[in-house]
Design a protein around this motif. Structure first.
Motif, PDB file in Angstrom:
ATOM      1  N   SER A  71       0.832  -1.204   0.000  1.00  0.00           N
ATOM      2  CA  SER A  71       0.000   0.000   0.000  1.00  0.00           C
ATOM      3  C   SER A  71       0.868   1.256   0.000  1.00  0.00           C
ATOM      4  O   SER A  71       1.907   1.322   0.659  1.00  0.00           O
ATOM      5  CB  SER A  71      -0.913   0.029   1.232  1.00  0.00           C
ATOM      6  N   THR A  72       0.422   2.245  -0.742  1.00  0.00           N
ATOM      7  CA  THR A  72       1.104   3.535  -0.727  1.00  0.00           C
ATOM      8  C   THR A  72       0.723   4.271   0.555  1.00  0.00           C
ATOM      9  O   THR A  72      -0.311   3.997   1.162  1.00  0.00           O
ATOM     10  CB  THR A  72       0.705   4.390  -1.941  1.00  0.00           C
ATOM     11  N   LEU A  73       1.582   5.183   0.974  1.00  0.00           N
ATOM     12  CA  LEU A  73       1.329   5.925   2.200  1.00  0.00           C
ATOM     13  C   LEU A  73       0.046   6.719   2.071  1.00  0.00           C
ATOM     14  O   LEU A  73      -0.151   7.448   1.110  1.00  0.00           O
ATOM     15  CB  LEU A  73       2.501   6.855   2.496  1.00  0.00           C
ATOM     16  N   ASN A  74      -0.799   6.585   3.027  1.00  0.00           N
ATOM     17  CA  ASN A  74      -2.104   7.222   2.988  1.00  0.00           C
ATOM     18  C   ASN A  74      -2.280   8.077   4.237  1.00  0.00           C
ATOM     19  O   ASN A  74      -2.252   7.578   5.359  1.00  0.00           O
ATOM     20  CB  ASN A  74      -3.206   6.152   2.915  1.00  0.00           C
ATOM     21  N   ARG A  75      -2.455   9.367   4.024  1.00  0.00           N
ATOM     22  CA  ARG A  75      -2.532  10.300   5.144  1.00  0.00           C
ATOM     23  C   ARG A  75      -3.704   9.991   6.059  1.00  0.00           C
ATOM     24  O   ARG A  75      -3.564   9.989   7.277  1.00  0.00           O
ATOM     25  CB  ARG A  75      -2.640  11.732   4.602  1.00  0.00           C
ATOM     26  N   GLU A  76      -4.866   9.714   5.480  1.00  0.00           N
ATOM     27  CA  GLU A  76      -6.046   9.476   6.312  1.00  0.00           C
ATOM     28  C   GLU A  76      -5.930   8.180   7.104  1.00  0.00           C
ATOM     29  O   GLU A  76      -6.407   8.087   8.233  1.00  0.00           O
ATOM     30  CB  GLU A  76      -7.316   9.478   5.453  1.00  0.00           C
ATOM     31  N   VAL A  77      -5.287   7.164   6.499  1.00  0.00           N
ATOM     32  CA  VAL A  77      -5.075   5.915   7.238  1.00  0.00           C
ATOM     33  C   VAL A  77      -4.199   6.184   8.452  1.00  0.00           C
ATOM     34  O   VAL A  77      -4.429   5.648   9.536  1.00  0.00           O
ATOM     35  CB  VAL A  77      -4.427   4.848   6.335  1.00  0.00           C
ATOM     36  N   TYR A  78      -3.206   7.055   8.276  1.00  0.00           N
ATOM     37  CA  TYR A  78      -2.334   7.410   9.396  1.00  0.00           C
ATOM     38  C   TYR A  78      -3.150   8.037  10.523  1.00  0.00           C
ATOM     39  O   TYR A  78      -3.030   7.648  11.690  1.00  0.00           O
ATOM     40  CB  TYR A  78      -1.249   8.379   8.938  1.00  0.00           C
ATOM     41  N   PHE A  79      -3.980   9.008  10.200  1.00  0.00           N
ATOM     42  CA  PHE A  79      -4.755   9.685  11.232  1.00  0.00           C
ATOM     43  C   PHE A  79      -5.778   8.751  11.870  1.00  0.00           C
ATOM     44  O   PHE A  79      -6.026   8.821  13.078  1.00  0.00           O
ATOM     45  CB  PHE A  79      -5.434  10.928  10.651  1.00  0.00           C
ATOM     46  N   GLN A  80      -6.369   7.878  11.077  1.00  0.00           N
ATOM     47  CA  GLN A  80      -7.307   6.911  11.635  1.00  0.00           C
ATOM     48  C   GLN A  80      -6.598   5.960  12.609  1.00  0.00           C
ATOM     49  O   GLN A  80      -7.137   5.603  13.663  1.00  0.00           O
ATOM     50  CB  GLN A  80      -7.971   6.112  10.509  1.00  0.00           C
ATOM     51  N   THR A  81      -5.376   5.578  12.242  1.00  0.00           N
ATOM     52  CA  THR A  81      -4.590   4.707  13.114  1.00  0.00           C
ATOM     53  C   THR A  81      -4.234   5.425  14.406  1.00  0.00           C
ATOM     54  O   THR A  81      -4.286   4.837  15.497  1.00  0.00           O
ATOM     55  CB  THR A  81      -3.305   4.240  12.400  1.00  0.00           C
ATOM     56  N   MET A  82      -3.878   6.705  14.308  1.00  0.00           N
ATOM     57  CA  MET A  82      -3.571   7.484  15.498  1.00  0.00           C
ATOM     58  C   MET A  82      -4.783   7.586  16.425  1.00  0.00           C
ATOM     59  O   MET A  82      -4.669   7.454  17.647  1.00  0.00           O
ATOM     60  CB  MET A  82      -3.095   8.885  15.110  1.00  0.00           C
ATOM     61  N   GLU A  83      -5.956   7.822  15.853  1.00  0.00           N
ATOM     62  CA  GLU A  83      -7.178   7.911  16.650  1.00  0.00           C
ATOM     63  C   GLU A  83      -7.463   6.586  17.342  1.00  0.00           C
ATOM     64  O   GLU A  83      -7.819   6.544  18.534  1.00  0.00           O
ATOM     65  CB  GLU A  83      -8.350   8.306  15.766  1.00  0.00           C
ATOM     66  N   THR A  84      -7.317   5.491  16.589  1.00  0.00           N
ATOM     67  CA  THR A  84      -7.544   4.159  17.149  1.00  0.00           C
ATOM     68  C   THR A  84      -6.580   3.880  18.282  1.00  0.00           C
ATOM     69  O   THR A  84      -6.965   3.390  19.358  1.00  0.00           O
ATOM     70  CB  THR A  84      -7.383   3.087  16.054  1.00  0.00           C
ATOM     71  N   LEU A  85      -5.306   4.213  18.065  1.00  0.00           N
ATOM     72  CA  LEU A  85      -4.289   3.976  19.080  1.00  0.00           C
ATOM     73  C   LEU A  85      -4.539   4.824  20.329  1.00  0.00           C
ATOM     74  O   LEU A  85      -4.330   4.366  21.453  1.00  0.00           O
ATOM     75  CB  LEU A  85      -2.904   4.277  18.511  1.00  0.00           C
ATOM     76  N   ALA A  86      -5.005   6.052  20.137  1.00  0.00           N
ATOM     77  CA  ALA A  86      -5.292   6.926  21.279  1.00  0.00           C
ATOM     78  C   ALA A  86      -6.324   6.287  22.198  1.00  0.00           C
ATOM     79  O   ALA A  86      -6.186   6.300  23.432  1.00  0.00           O
ATOM     80  CB  ALA A  86      -5.797   8.283  20.786  1.00  0.00           C
ATOM     81  N   ILE A  87      -7.346   5.694  21.606  1.00  0.00           N
ATOM     82  CA  ILE A  87      -8.414   5.064  22.394  1.00  0.00           C
ATOM     83  C   ILE A  87      -7.942   3.765  23.042  1.00  0.00           C
ATOM     84  O   ILE A  87      -8.098   3.550  24.243  1.00  0.00           O
ATOM     85  CB  ILE A  87      -9.644   4.808  21.504  1.00  0.00           C
ATOM     86  N   LEU A  88      -7.323   2.894  22.229  1.00  0.00           N
ATOM     87  CA  LEU A  88      -6.921   1.579  22.725  1.00  0.00           C
ATOM     88  C   LEU A  88      -5.785   1.665  23.738  1.00  0.00           C
ATOM     89  O   LEU A  88      -5.814   0.997  24.774  1.00  0.00           O
ATOM     90  CB  LEU A  88      -6.509   0.682  21.548  1.00  0.00           C
ATOM     91  N   GLU A  89      -4.774   2.485  23.434  1.00  0.00           N
ATOM     92  CA  GLU A  89      -3.643   2.582  24.362  1.00  0.00           C
ATOM     93  C   GLU A  89      -4.050   3.275  25.660  1.00  0.00           C
ATOM     94  O   GLU A  89      -3.557   2.941  26.734  1.00  0.00           O
ATOM     95  CB  GLU A  89      -2.475   3.315  23.711  1.00  0.00           C
ATOM     96  N   GLY A  90      -4.964   4.240  25.546  1.00  0.00           N
ATOM     97  CA  GLY A  90      -5.461   4.890  26.753  1.00  0.00           C
ATOM     98  C   GLY A  90      -6.114   3.886  27.683  1.00  0.00           C
ATOM     99  O   GLY A  90      -5.847   3.878  28.896  1.00  0.00           O
ATOM    100  N   TYR A  91      -6.943   3.019  27.143  1.00  0.00           N
ATOM    101  CA  TYR A  91      -7.635   2.019  27.958  1.00  0.00           C
ATOM    102  C   TYR A  91      -6.667   0.961  28.475  1.00  0.00           C
ATOM    103  O   TYR A  91      -6.744   0.545  29.648  1.00  0.00           O
ATOM    104  CB  TYR A  91      -8.760   1.371  27.158  1.00  0.00           C
ATOM    105  N   ALA A  92      -5.734   0.526  27.599  1.00  0.00           N
ATOM    106  CA  ALA A  92      -4.743  -0.477  28.014  1.00  0.00           C
ATOM    107  C   ALA A  92      -3.892   0.061  29.158  1.00  0.00           C
ATOM    108  O   ALA A  92      -3.560  -0.666  30.106  1.00  0.00           O
ATOM    109  CB  ALA A  92      -3.863  -0.865  26.834  1.00  0.00           C
ATOM    110  N   THR A  93      -3.542   1.346  29.090  1.00  0.00           N
ATOM    111  CA  THR A  93      -2.752   1.963  30.161  1.00  0.00           C
ATOM    112  C   THR A  93      -3.548   2.015  31.463  1.00  0.00           C
ATOM    113  O   THR A  93      -3.028   1.732  32.547  1.00  0.00           O
ATOM    114  CB  THR A  93      -2.304   3.377  29.756  1.00  0.00           C
ATOM    115  N   ALA A  94      -4.832   2.373  31.338  1.00  0.00           N
ATOM    116  CA  ALA A  94      -5.689   2.427  32.527  1.00  0.00           C
ATOM    117  C   ALA A  94      -5.770   1.058  33.208  1.00  0.00           C
ATOM    118  O   ALA A  94      -5.732   0.967  34.444  1.00  0.00           O
ATOM    119  CB  ALA A  94      -7.083   2.910  32.146  1.00  0.00           C
TER     120      ALA A  94
END
Length: 233
Positions: A71-94
């Motif tokens: 896959s070619t680099l996709n800006r929106e995929v990057y931001f979607q991944t960041m949003e997903t990680l923000a939610i999942l890592e926040g909960y995993a840390t908690a």
């Protein structure tokens, strides 16, 4: 699928993914099933299964009459991944916070101190690696191992999409170090895990918002430059 076939599929998956991760297979690289199968001494069946898995993860794209490509680099995929990680890592840390030891916190502070030491003579790649190690300490004791593995997978996806976000927004590095320090102070003070979850989520989102703003500014400058060049012709 029998265990033997599944094992071959996993071998092919790991082999292809590692070459994508290290950029041996650059974005756009065509994945030829027969060539990969010959390299791994397997049939094309497990290679096809591996490519399907990578396609589901967004690392491979299938094009009609062309086949599978990295896959070619996709800006929106990057931001979607960041949003997903923000939610999942926040909960995993908690979930991990009640299980963190004084040694864990000391290790995290050590990583953050090393990150702070890099600010004067900034090295984006080294800073990013230390940042990964810092965050890993905080969520690695998450008792939900499935959730932790998903967080690791999202981290790897970010590595594929961008070598280092801090390379593009180096001024965010100082803010990130300060937020890390505050987070460690909150954990040491016994803050509620739900509050720490929100802090971790916001920490991730702050980086994403700043990076998106930087890209938008760059796009506007390019548009102005293009308009100026056309007007002068």
């Amino acid at each position: 699928m029998n265990d033997r076939q599944q094992s071959k599929s996993e071998l092919a998956y790991q082999w292809i993914r590692e070459r994508i991760r290290t950029r041996e297979f650059e974005p756009g690289h065509r994945l030829v099933l027969s060539a990969i199968a010959s390299e791994l001494n397997v049939s094309t069946v497990p290679v096809r299964e591996a490519i399907r898995q990578l396609e589901a993860e967004g690392q491979v794209t299938y094009e009609h009459n062309v086949g599978a490509r990295v896959s070619t680099l996709n800006r929106e995929v990057y931001f979607q991944t960041m949003e997903t990680l923000a939610i999942l890592e926040g909960y995993a840390t908690a979930l991990a916070v009640p299980h963190l030891t004084p040694t864990d916190l000391a290790t995290a502070r050590e990583f953050n101190d090393k990150m702070e030491a890099l600010l004067d003579d900034f090295d984006a790649a080294a800073f990013t690696e230390l940042n990964r190690q810092f965050h890993r300490v905080l969520f690695d004791r998450c008792p939900n191992r499935h959730l932790a593995e998903i967080v690791y997978t999202e981290w790897e996806k970010l590595d594929y999409l961008r070598v280092s976000t801090f390379r593009y927004i180096p001024d965010r590095a100082m803010e990130s170090v300060a937020e890390h320090s505050r987070m460690l102070d909150l954990i040491a003070a016994g803050a509620e895990p739900s509050y720490l979850e929100a802090q971790m989520r916001d920490h991730r989102m702050n980086t994403m918002v700043k990076y998106r703003k930087k890209l938008d500014e760059t796009d506007r400058l390019k548009d102005v430059d293009s308009f100026t060049k056309m007007s002068s012709n």
